[in-house]
Every structure is written in structure tokens, then in C-alpha cells.
Write an enzyme that holds these catalytic residues in place. Sequence first.
Site, short mmCIF file in Angstrom:
data_model
loop_
_atom_site.label_atom_id
_atom_site.label_comp_id
_atom_site.label_asym_id
_atom_site.label_seq_id
_atom_site.Cartn_x
_atom_site.Cartn_y
_atom_site.Cartn_z
CD1 TRP A 115 -2.64 -2.20 0.80
CD2 TRP A 115 -3.47 0.32 1.53
NE1 TRP A 115 -3.50 -2.10 0.93
CE2 TRP A 115 -4.34 -1.03 1.30
CE3 TRP A 115 -3.82 1.59 1.41
CZ2 TRP A 115 -5.91 -0.43 0.96
CZ3 TRP A 115 -5.19 1.61 1.47
CH2 TRP A 115 -6.26 0.37 1.19
CB SER A 123 0.64 -1.59 7.36
OG SER A 123 0.80 -1.33 6.89
CE1 TYR A 124 -4.92 -8.61 9.66
CE2 TYR A 124 -5.24 -6.70 10.76
CZ TYR A 124 -5.68 -8.36 11.51
OH TYR A 124 -5.97 -9.13 11.75
CD GLU A 125 -2.73 -8.63 5.38
OE1 GLU A 125 -2.42 -7.01 4.54
OE2 GLU A 125 -3.67 -8.49 5.46
CG HIS A 127 -9.17 0.26 7.58
ND1 HIS A 127 -9.17 0.05 6.07
CD2 HIS A 127 -8.98 -0.58 8.04
CE1 HIS A 127 -9.20 -0.59 6.00
NE2 HIS A 127 -9.02 -1.39 7.36
CG PHE A 163 7.57 1.00 15.25
CD1 PHE A 163 7.11 2.11 14.93
CD2 PHE A 163 6.56 -0.23 14.93
CE1 PHE A 163 6.38 2.53 14.92
CE2 PHE A 163 5.15 0.49 14.45
CZ PHE A 163 5.10 2.06 14.89
O1 LIG Z 1 -0.64 -0.20 4.46
C1 LIG Z 1 -2.05 0.08 4.64
N1 LIG Z 1 -3.02 -1.06 4.51
C2 LIG Z 1 -3.86 -0.58 4.53
N2 LIG Z 1 -5.16 -0.83 4.50
C3 LIG Z 1 -5.33 -2.36 3.97
C4 LIG Z 1 -4.88 -3.68 5.33
O2 LIG Z 1 -2.59 -3.22 5.55
C5 LIG Z 1 -5.01 -5.18 5.05
O3 LIG Z 1 -3.93 -5.16 4.15
C6 LIG Z 1 -6.21 -5.07 4.90
O4 LIG Z 1 -7.43 -5.14 5.26
C7 LIG Z 1 -6.57 -7.01 4.42
O5 LIG Z 1 -6.11 -7.18 5.75
C8 LIG Z 1 -4.25 0.86 4.64
N3 LIG Z 1 -5.45 1.64 4.51
O6 LIG Z 1 -6.62 1.00 4.25
O7 LIG Z 1 -5.60 2.87 5.02
C9 LIG Z 1 -2.63 1.91 4.71
O8 LIG Z 1 -3.26 3.03 4.71
N4 LIG Z 1 -1.80 1.35 4.61
#
Ligand SMILES: O=c1[nH]c(NC[C@H](O)[C@H](O)[C@H](O)CO)c([N+](=O)[O-])c(=O)[nH]1
Length: 166
Positions: free
Chosen positions: A27, A61-63, A98, A123
Site C-alpha cells: 500500500w 501493513s496489517y499483514e 480503519h 519499527f
Molecule cells: O498498509 C496499509 N494498509 C491499509 N489497509 C490494508 C490493510 O493493511 C490490509 O492489507 C487489508 O485490510 C487486508 O487484510 C491502509 N489503509 O486501509 O488505509 C493503509 O493506509 N496502509
Amino acid sequence: MAVKGLGKPDQVYDGSKIRVGIIHARWNRVIIDALVKGAIERMASLGVDEKNIIIETVPGSYELPWGTKRFVDKQAKLGEPLDVVIPIGVLIKGSTMHFEYISDSTTHALMSLQEKVDMPVIFGLLTCMTEEQALARAGIDEAHSMHNHGEDWGAAAVEMAVKFGK
Ligand SMILES: O=c1[nH]c(NC[C@H](O)[C@H](O)[C@H](O)CO)c([N+](=O)[O-])c(=O)[nH]1
């Protein structure tokens, strides 16, 4: 007098013997690529061999926490264990909550991951309210108003691996 920011290192650390993993989200890719480049350039300037910088990616980032854990395990299984890992992600506030949930949960998960992988997890998550803030922290805003935070993460990775390595 500049107060904020990373102070001078207590010594220059020799990164020639360490292997570093960089795992980055995809992202906000333009910002991510600048941060990754900054980290690599700083580590190369501290003697890290580019063949010892292994790069992996995840969707967002969530992953990063789970991806980092599996990345570390995979490198150990390959017989090329990492000494330190730098997860890099860029979160930019949108119109929903989110951002808050991912920033908070991912930060806590990366912090506690260090115990599980028994190595420094640097970090590298930018949590920005605006795109301009993110561009500035990657050193690619018009005004070049800030240095590239990826360089700090690269320097921290070398210091932590050399100082506290196994
Ligand atoms: O790395 C990011 N992931 C984002 N979302 C995706 C998230 O990290 C997961 O990939 C997704 O939810 C699937 O698990 C972002 N926003 O939603 O804004 C972001 O700004 N940056």
C-alpha cells in the site's frame, strides 16, 4: 537547536557480518519504495553487503506481523537466518477508523514479535494523518522538509543486530 529525531550513534557499527530482512507492505507504494531505498542505502554505507539484505513483501501493513514471523522462520529453514528484520508499512488516515485499528494492532503485534523471533524487529510503520506527512518522512515531499526515516531504520537495524546479536 534541533531536539527531535535520532541522535548521533554512540559509535559507528560495522554491518559487514549481518543479514537483514526487509518486509514491506505494498500500500502507498511510492512512499514505501523511498523508505526501503533509504534503509538499504544507509545499511550499505554501514558495510552491510547488499546480498545480505533480503526483501519480502505483503499486501498491507496489517499483514506485517504474521508475514514477518513467517519470513524469519523461512530464512532460518533455508539456512540463511536473519540477524534483524525491518517491517515497513505506510498507514495514512482515511475517513474511517480503519487507520486507528490497523496502526494500534500492528504496532503492538510488531513490538511483541521480538520475543517470539528472538531478534530485533525495527519499527518501520509510518502512521500519518495526511499524504504530505508520509511524503515528508520518506524524504520525497516537494520541500524536502525532512530526512528519509528509512535511513534511521537501517541504522537502528545495524546497531541492534551488532550490539545485541546472538
Ligand atoms: O498498509 C496499509 N494498509 C491499509 N489497509 C490494508 C490493510 O493493511 C490490509 O492489507 C487489508 O485490510 C487486508 O487484510 C491502509 N489503509 O486501509 O488505509 C493503509 O493506509 N496502509
